[in-house]
Write a protein that holds these residues in place. Sequence first.
Motif, PDB file in Angstrom:
ATOM      1  N   HIS A 223      94.437  45.258  33.198  1.00  0.00           N
ATOM      2  CA  HIS A 223      95.079  44.930  31.721  1.00  0.00           C
ATOM      3  C   HIS A 223      93.709  44.149  31.342  1.00  0.00           C
ATOM      4  N   PHE A 224      93.963  43.711  30.007  1.00  0.00           N
ATOM      5  CA  PHE A 224      92.450  43.700  29.086  1.00  0.00           C
ATOM      6  C   PHE A 224      92.912  42.043  28.993  1.00  0.00           C
ATOM      7  N   CYS A 225      91.248  40.851  29.731  1.00  0.00           N
ATOM      8  CA  CYS A 225      91.383  39.733  29.625  1.00  0.00           C
ATOM      9  C   CYS A 225      91.065  39.020  29.182  1.00  0.00           C
ATOM     10  N   SER A 226      92.299  38.264  28.465  1.00  0.00           N
ATOM     11  CA  SER A 226      92.552  37.243  27.839  1.00  0.00           C
ATOM     12  C   SER A 226      91.639  36.394  26.079  1.00  0.00           C
TER      13      SER A 226
ATOM     14  N   CYS B 204      85.027  35.746  33.754  1.00  0.00           N
ATOM     15  CA  CYS B 204      85.347  34.605  32.865  1.00  0.00           C
ATOM     16  C   CYS B 204      85.477  33.408  34.068  1.00  0.00           C
ATOM     17  N   SER B 205      85.725  33.902  34.473  1.00  0.00           N
ATOM     18  CA  SER B 205      86.424  32.366  35.580  1.00  0.00           C
ATOM     19  C   SER B 205      85.451  31.866  36.469  1.00  0.00           C
TER      20      SER B 205
ATOM     21  N   SER C 114      90.880  43.906  34.198  1.00  0.00           N
ATOM     22  CA  SER C 114      90.383  43.584  34.663  1.00  0.00           C
ATOM     23  C   SER C 114      91.988  43.162  35.635  1.00  0.00           C
ATOM     24  N   SER C 115      92.260  43.353  36.667  1.00  0.00           N
ATOM     25  CA  SER C 115      93.287  42.833  37.373  1.00  0.00           C
ATOM     26  C   SER C 115      94.073  41.613  37.109  1.00  0.00           C
ATOM     27  N   LYS C 116      93.026  41.069  37.105  1.00  0.00           N
ATOM     28  CA  LYS C 116      93.163  39.269  36.627  1.00  0.00           C
ATOM     29  C   LYS C 116      93.511  38.400  35.690  1.00  0.00           C
ATOM     30  N   ASP C 117      93.997  37.815  35.346  1.00  0.00           N
ATOM     31  CA  ASP C 117      93.725  36.989  33.840  1.00  0.00           C
ATOM     32  C   ASP C 117      94.001  35.976  33.813  1.00  0.00           C
ATOM     33  N   PRO C 118      92.655  35.333  33.542  1.00  0.00           N
ATOM     34  CA  PRO C 118      91.483  35.359  33.596  1.00  0.00           C
ATOM     35  C   PRO C 118      91.114  36.213  34.484  1.00  0.00           C
ATOM     36  N   CYS C 119      89.210  37.482  33.649  1.00  0.00           N
ATOM     37  CA  CYS C 119      88.970  38.211  34.776  1.00  0.00           C
ATOM     38  C   CYS C 119      88.207  37.000  35.378  1.00  0.00           C
TER      39      CYS C 119
END
Length: 196
Positions: free
Chosen positions: A53-56, A70-71, A62-67
């Motif tokens: 998905h797209f990082c918010s 970013c984290s 990325s498969s995580k949010d935030p990517c």
Amino acid sequence: MDTPLDTLTEQFRRLPGIGVKTARKLAYYIVQQSPDRVDEFIAAIRNAKENMHFCSICFNLSSKDPCPICSDDGRDHSIICVVETPQDVQAIERSGDYHGLYHVLHGALSPLDGIGVDDLRIKELLQRLGNTDVKEVIIATDPDVEGEATALYLARLLKTAGIRVTRIARGLPMGGDIEYADEATLAGAVANRQEM
């Protein structure tokens, strides 16, 4: 009447950068594989489609949010590198010399193709800059007509906000794509970016 092989070839041909001959070669390769291998291939496609998905924050895939970028507290959060595509993020990351954050526009300004300011993630970039202590924005759009137009537009827009705006240095061929550049060229281009 189209055969199943023709249908598969057509599906491969729809992928970017795949011509008729390569599509046919890929289709023949797939049908010659074992059913288990084909099932693995199908599962990998489905898994990527369902879990990426797209990082918010930065709009990278990325498969995580935030990517993870970013984290990562170890990265320099005072610098944002603006790129056109998620592939550009990966290309710059391979250089190993950039340790800031990213913002993915998902394209470049191209009036002839109907792509304007509202079609890119520019509004989200401005909102992001308003909520952070970013000191520098590196513009790393492709060195083609669309990328240059996007870079100039962003530079004018961001300079009014009092943020330092730089452009990656030349070294990439005009009309080229960042994602296909080698690591050394990208590392030099990022290290030798110029004020805009």
